[in-house]
Design a protein around this motif. Structure first.
Motif, mmCIF file in Angstrom:
data_model
loop_
_atom_site.group_PDB
_atom_site.id
_atom_site.type_symbol
_atom_site.label_atom_id
_atom_site.label_comp_id
_atom_site.label_asym_id
_atom_site.label_seq_id
_atom_site.Cartn_x
_atom_site.Cartn_y
_atom_site.Cartn_z
ATOM 1 N N LYS A 53 0.849 -1.193 0.000
ATOM 2 C CA LYS A 53 0.000 0.000 0.000
ATOM 3 C C LYS A 53 0.890 1.251 0.000
ATOM 4 O O LYS A 53 0.924 2.032 0.951
ATOM 5 C CB LYS A 53 -0.944 -0.022 1.197
ATOM 6 N N SER A 54 1.607 1.401 -1.100
ATOM 7 C CA SER A 54 2.525 2.516 -1.254
ATOM 8 C C SER A 54 1.792 3.733 -1.811
ATOM 9 O O SER A 54 0.610 3.673 -2.154
ATOM 10 C CB SER A 54 3.655 2.126 -2.206
ATOM 11 N N LYS A 55 2.521 4.830 -1.955
ATOM 12 C CA LYS A 55 1.962 6.039 -2.558
ATOM 13 C C LYS A 55 1.515 5.747 -3.990
ATOM 14 O O LYS A 55 0.459 6.208 -4.432
ATOM 15 C CB LYS A 55 3.006 7.156 -2.537
ATOM 16 N N ALA A 56 2.332 4.961 -4.716
ATOM 17 C CA ALA A 56 2.006 4.617 -6.105
ATOM 18 C C ALA A 56 0.700 3.825 -6.185
ATOM 19 O O ALA A 56 -0.087 4.015 -7.118
ATOM 20 C CB ALA A 56 3.149 3.812 -6.721
ATOM 21 N N PHE A 57 0.478 2.949 -5.219
ATOM 22 C CA PHE A 57 -0.757 2.154 -5.199
ATOM 23 C C PHE A 57 -1.977 3.058 -5.118
ATOM 24 O O PHE A 57 -2.943 2.906 -5.876
ATOM 25 C CB PHE A 57 -0.736 1.186 -4.013
ATOM 26 N N PHE A 58 -1.954 4.007 -4.211
ATOM 27 C CA PHE A 58 -3.101 4.886 -4.033
ATOM 28 C C PHE A 58 -3.233 5.887 -5.178
ATOM 29 O O PHE A 58 -4.347 6.313 -5.503
ATOM 30 C CB PHE A 58 -3.014 5.600 -2.683
ATOM 31 N N GLN A 59 -2.109 6.256 -5.791
ATOM 32 C CA GLN A 59 -2.178 7.126 -6.966
ATOM 33 C C GLN A 59 -2.905 6.427 -8.106
ATOM 34 O O GLN A 59 -3.786 7.006 -8.751
ATOM 35 C CB GLN A 59 -0.764 7.530 -7.407
ATOM 36 N N PHE A 60 -2.537 5.171 -8.342
ATOM 37 C CA PHE A 60 -3.225 4.442 -9.410
ATOM 38 C C PHE A 60 -4.675 4.163 -9.028
ATOM 39 O O PHE A 60 -5.564 4.216 -9.887
ATOM 40 C CB PHE A 60 -2.528 3.119 -9.743
ATOM 41 N N ALA A 61 -4.913 3.869 -7.753
ATOM 42 C CA ALA A 61 -6.293 3.617 -7.301
ATOM 43 C C ALA A 61 -7.171 4.828 -7.602
ATOM 44 O O ALA A 61 -8.316 4.684 -8.057
ATOM 45 C CB ALA A 61 -6.310 3.310 -5.804
ATOM 46 N N ALA A 62 -6.630 6.023 -7.379
ATOM 47 C CA ALA A 62 -7.395 7.244 -7.659
ATOM 48 C C ALA A 62 -7.656 7.385 -9.154
ATOM 49 O O ALA A 62 -8.755 7.782 -9.571
ATOM 50 C CB ALA A 62 -6.628 8.467 -7.142
ATOM 51 N N PHE A 178 -7.541 -1.808 -21.083
ATOM 52 C CA PHE A 178 -6.182 -1.849 -21.629
ATOM 53 C C PHE A 178 -5.409 -0.603 -21.221
ATOM 54 O O PHE A 178 -4.255 -0.687 -20.769
ATOM 55 C CB PHE A 178 -6.204 -1.975 -23.155
ATOM 56 N N LEU A 179 -6.017 0.559 -21.381
ATOM 57 C CA LEU A 179 -5.345 1.813 -21.032
ATOM 58 C C LEU A 179 -5.000 1.856 -19.545
ATOM 59 O O LEU A 179 -3.894 2.263 -19.157
ATOM 60 C CB LEU A 179 -6.236 3.001 -21.410
ATOM 61 N N LEU A 180 -5.928 1.423 -18.703
ATOM 62 C CA LEU A 180 -5.675 1.428 -17.262
ATOM 63 C C LEU A 180 -4.577 0.437 -16.887
ATOM 64 O O LEU A 180 -3.696 0.748 -16.074
ATOM 65 C CB LEU A 180 -6.962 1.115 -16.499
ATOM 66 N N HIS A 181 -4.614 -0.747 -17.477
ATOM 67 C CA HIS A 181 -3.571 -1.738 -17.179
ATOM 68 C C HIS A 181 -2.207 -1.258 -17.663
ATOM 69 O O HIS A 181 -1.193 -1.473 -16.987
ATOM 70 C CB HIS A 181 -3.918 -3.074 -17.836
ATOM 71 N N TRP A 182 -2.179 -0.593 -18.819
ATOM 72 C CA TRP A 182 -0.896 -0.090 -19.336
ATOM 73 C C TRP A 182 -0.347 0.997 -18.423
ATOM 74 O O TRP A 182 0.847 1.009 -18.109
ATOM 75 C CB TRP A 182 -1.074 0.453 -20.752
ATOM 76 N N ILE A 183 -1.207 1.912 -17.989
ATOM 77 C CA ILE A 183 -0.779 2.968 -17.067
ATOM 78 C C ILE A 183 -0.234 2.359 -15.785
ATOM 79 O O ILE A 183 0.818 2.764 -15.268
ATOM 80 C CB ILE A 183 -1.956 3.911 -16.747
ATOM 81 N N ASN A 184 -0.943 1.361 -15.275
ATOM 82 C CA ASN A 184 -0.525 0.703 -14.036
ATOM 83 C C ASN A 184 0.836 0.040 -14.183
ATOM 84 O O ASN A 184 1.714 0.186 -13.324
ATOM 85 C CB ASN A 184 -1.578 -0.337 -13.629
ATOM 86 N N GLU A 185 1.042 -0.679 -15.274
ATOM 87 C CA GLU A 185 2.294 -1.401 -15.491
ATOM 88 C C GLU A 185 3.441 -0.468 -15.870
ATOM 89 O O GLU A 185 4.583 -0.692 -15.481
ATOM 90 C CB GLU A 185 2.112 -2.456 -16.585
ATOM 91 N N HIS A 186 3.143 0.562 -16.612
ATOM 92 C CA HIS A 186 4.205 1.455 -17.100
ATOM 93 C C HIS A 186 4.681 2.426 -16.023
ATOM 94 O O HIS A 186 5.878 2.684 -15.904
ATOM 95 C CB HIS A 186 3.709 2.236 -18.312
ATOM 96 N N PHE A 187 3.748 2.948 -15.233
ATOM 97 C CA PHE A 187 4.101 3.986 -14.269
ATOM 98 C C PHE A 187 4.093 3.527 -12.818
ATOM 99 O O PHE A 187 4.782 4.110 -11.982
ATOM 100 C CB PHE A 187 3.142 5.174 -14.410
#
Length: 216
Positions: A53-62, A178-187
């Protein structure tokens, strides 16, 4: 499996098995009305079992939550996405015709699909690039929607015009996921797998498929 995941899986099974039985009895309306509570509970269990539950996790969750709400608002109010449909009363409080819980549903489906694919890749000792991963994960996400759609109208989750589910709905699900999964994996890429998320997705698919079979 960690103790947290075991407890979470046990609760998920309890709620879904009870729901499966209850929705096929005269108590169906009451069990259907518990859908928002069940979704929130599953989300809470997912967060409880999520190790990273890092900052990145919550950023993508938002991002995923906001995107889910936004595309649904566009879809319901313009039919430019998904097709012509509207939400019933089952999913609770609405914003511009869209239950706010749909943001959580999008987020959960994206994250659980991602964890399932990561689990499969770990089992097969394979790796993938963000684009390849996003394509495969988007297929899993879209198949989840395929499992839900036939039963959704029976429980007033949402209703399609003329009770017809357009293929365009699945196209939109694939492209957006697809766009959401790519954003999640890339960033925001994370290597850890939430075992509960993997099992929860399987439980939910089985729940809707079995419910459809029973109610045929």
């Amino acid at each position: 499996m960690e103790q947290k995941s075991k407890i979470a899986v046990g609760l998920a099974l309890l709620f879904h098995i009870s729901g499966l039985i209850g929705m096929t009895t005269s108590a169906k309306p009451w069990f259907v009305s518990l859908t928002p509570l069940t979704l929130l509970l599953m989300f809470g269990l997912f967060l409880w079992t999520e190790e990273n539950k890092s900052k990145a996790f919550f950023q993508f969750a938002a991002i995923a939550f906001g995107t889910g709400i936004m595309v649904e608002i566009i879809g319901v109010n313009t039919a430019l996405l998904f097709g012509t449909y509207e939400y019933g009363s089952t999913m609770g409080l609405k914003l511009f015709g869209v239950p706010q819980l749909m943001g959580i549903q999008w987020l959960m489906t994206i994250l659980c699909s991602s964890h399932l694919l990561k689990y499969i890749l770990q089992l097969t000792n394979k790796t993938s690039r963000p684009v390849t991963f996003a394509i495969a994960a988007a297929i899993i996400t879209t198949l989840f929607d395929v499992a839900i759609e036939p039963i959704a109208m029976d429980f007033e989750y949402w209703n399609w015009k003329d009770d017809f589910i357009p293929f365009y709905n699945y196209v939109c699900w694939f492209v957006i996921s697809f766009l959401l999964h790519w954003i999640n994996e890339h960033f925001f890429k994370r290597e850890s797998v939430n075992t509960f998320g993997v099992i929860l997705l399987i439980i939910q698919v089985l729940f809707f498929v079995l419910l459809r079979i029973i109610l045929l």
